[in-house]
Design an enzyme around this catalytic site. Structure first.
Site, mmCIF file in Angstrom:
data_model
loop_
_atom_site.group_PDB
_atom_site.id
_atom_site.type_symbol
_atom_site.label_atom_id
_atom_site.label_comp_id
_atom_site.label_asym_id
_atom_site.label_seq_id
_atom_site.Cartn_x
_atom_site.Cartn_y
_atom_site.Cartn_z
ATOM 1 N N HIS A 69 0.952 -4.708 5.744
ATOM 2 C CA HIS A 69 0.616 -3.925 6.939
ATOM 3 C C HIS A 69 0.426 -4.892 8.098
ATOM 4 C CE1 HIS A 69 0.037 0.254 5.374
ATOM 5 N NE2 HIS A 69 0.166 -0.422 4.256
ATOM 6 N N CYS A 88 -3.552 3.801 5.328
ATOM 7 C CA CYS A 88 -4.200 4.320 4.137
ATOM 8 C C CYS A 88 -5.334 5.230 4.575
ATOM 9 C CB CYS A 88 -4.729 3.165 3.294
ATOM 10 S SG CYS A 88 -5.746 3.703 1.926
HETATM 11 ZN ZN ZN Z 1 0.489 0.563 2.413
#
Ligand code: ZN
Length: 312
Positions: free
Chosen positions: A211, A242
């Site tokens: 990320h 998330c």
């Molecule tokens: Zn992820």
């Protein structure tokens, strides 16, 4: 740069349909999701995590998992179809939908595992064992979350990553994705973790899932390439996040990664211009505020001034 240490070819698994869409609150109609996934396949994506078999109460956006999997199987049999599953129930539903591989999620940090899938490590591992025993033909990839850091317990010790990986492999997982779920890894840490994993499991070929929270997604990608990683998971437009990891930003974008790799002479089999059409559709119809860098470009051709990038 030590170019002779870099791979010639990299596999990019697009996870737009799962990580990318799961964090978007407003319902995305199934046909619209499919339109994006179709464009990604047209661009040359050949491995795709298209959806997740999770409780629709926990993640309402994934409620159409069966339809998405059905479409992918019928329309794109050439694509390796992956779906996320966090437990036995999810795996059963994935198998029933004809999915050949699941990403079975366990967080390296037990605190995040609790928040994300509401289980202890022992419970997650027990289900993993049952899944691999009950479905011997299903490929089970361990999608290990919070490998580099956890929003609840800070930096993750490498020893914890290695221990959980061993436990999962012993229970029948056949591969691993090392996920920087909240985007806190740095290039030195990536190399340290990757080298520790590869030293212990030389035949494993881990994938990296990064990320871009702190803008280090591509720097971490380069560090991983230099440590021998040849598989990455990315989402078009830099979508992603998330729901159970406060502060996490989107994935490293598929088109930004393909662009970097292509310019470095590393092939992915993916057509960047077509990939940008997918990003454009996402921007127009799903999320106008994409974080991927190339998603703002009108066409790739306008700044493709290195046509000979293949001769590195
Ligand atoms: Zn992820």
């Amino acid at each position: 740069m030590k170019e002779n240490t870099l791979p010639r070819q990299v596999q990019v698994t697009d996870i737009t349909g799962r990580d990318g869409f799961q964090n978007i609150r407003e319902w995305i109609p199934t046909e619209r999701k499919i339109a994006v996934l179709d464009l990604l396949v047209e661009a040359g994506v050949r491995k795709m995590e298209a959806t997740a078999f999770v409780s629709p109460k926990a993640v309402p956006q994934m409620a159409d998992a069966q339809s998405i999997a059905g479409h992918m199987r019928a329309a794109h049999p050439e694509v390796e179809l992956v779906a996320l599953a966090p437990n036995l129930r999810g795996a059963e539903n994935a198998v029933a939908a004809g999915v050949g591989e699941i990403s079975y999620v366990i967080s390296a940090s037990e605190a995040h595992n609790k928040a994300n899938v509401n289980r202890s490590h022992a419970e997650s591992l027990a289900d993993l064992e049952e899944i691999t025993q009950r479905f011997p033909d299903l490929r089970v990839n361990l999608s290990m979350s919070t490998v580099f850091g956890c929003p609840f317990s800070g930096e993750t010790p490498v020893s914890q990553v290695l221990r959980l990986l061993d436990e999962a492999l012993r229970r029948g997982a056949v591969s691993v994705s090392l996920c920087d779920t909240i985007g806190v890894a740095n290039p030195s840490q990536v190399q340290a973790v990757v080298e520790a994993v590869r030293a212990k499991h030389p035949g494993l070929a881990p994938a990296l899932h990064l990320h871009d929270t702190h803008g280090m997604g591509l720097a971490n990608t380069l560090a991983a390439l230099q440590s021998g990683i040849t598989r990455f998971e990315t989402a078009a437009g830099g979508l992603g996040g998330c729901p159970f990891a406060p502060g996490a930003a989107g994935n490293t974008s598929t088109e930004d990664m393909v662009n970097m790799l292509q310019r470095m002479g590393i092939s992915t089999g993916i057509d960047l211009n077509k990939l940008l059409q997918a990003a454009c559709l996402i921007k127009g119809k799903i999320n106008p505020a994409l974080t991927g860098r190339l998603a703002g470009a009108r066409t790739y051709a306008e700044f493709d001034f290195f046509p000979s990038a293949k001769n590195r």
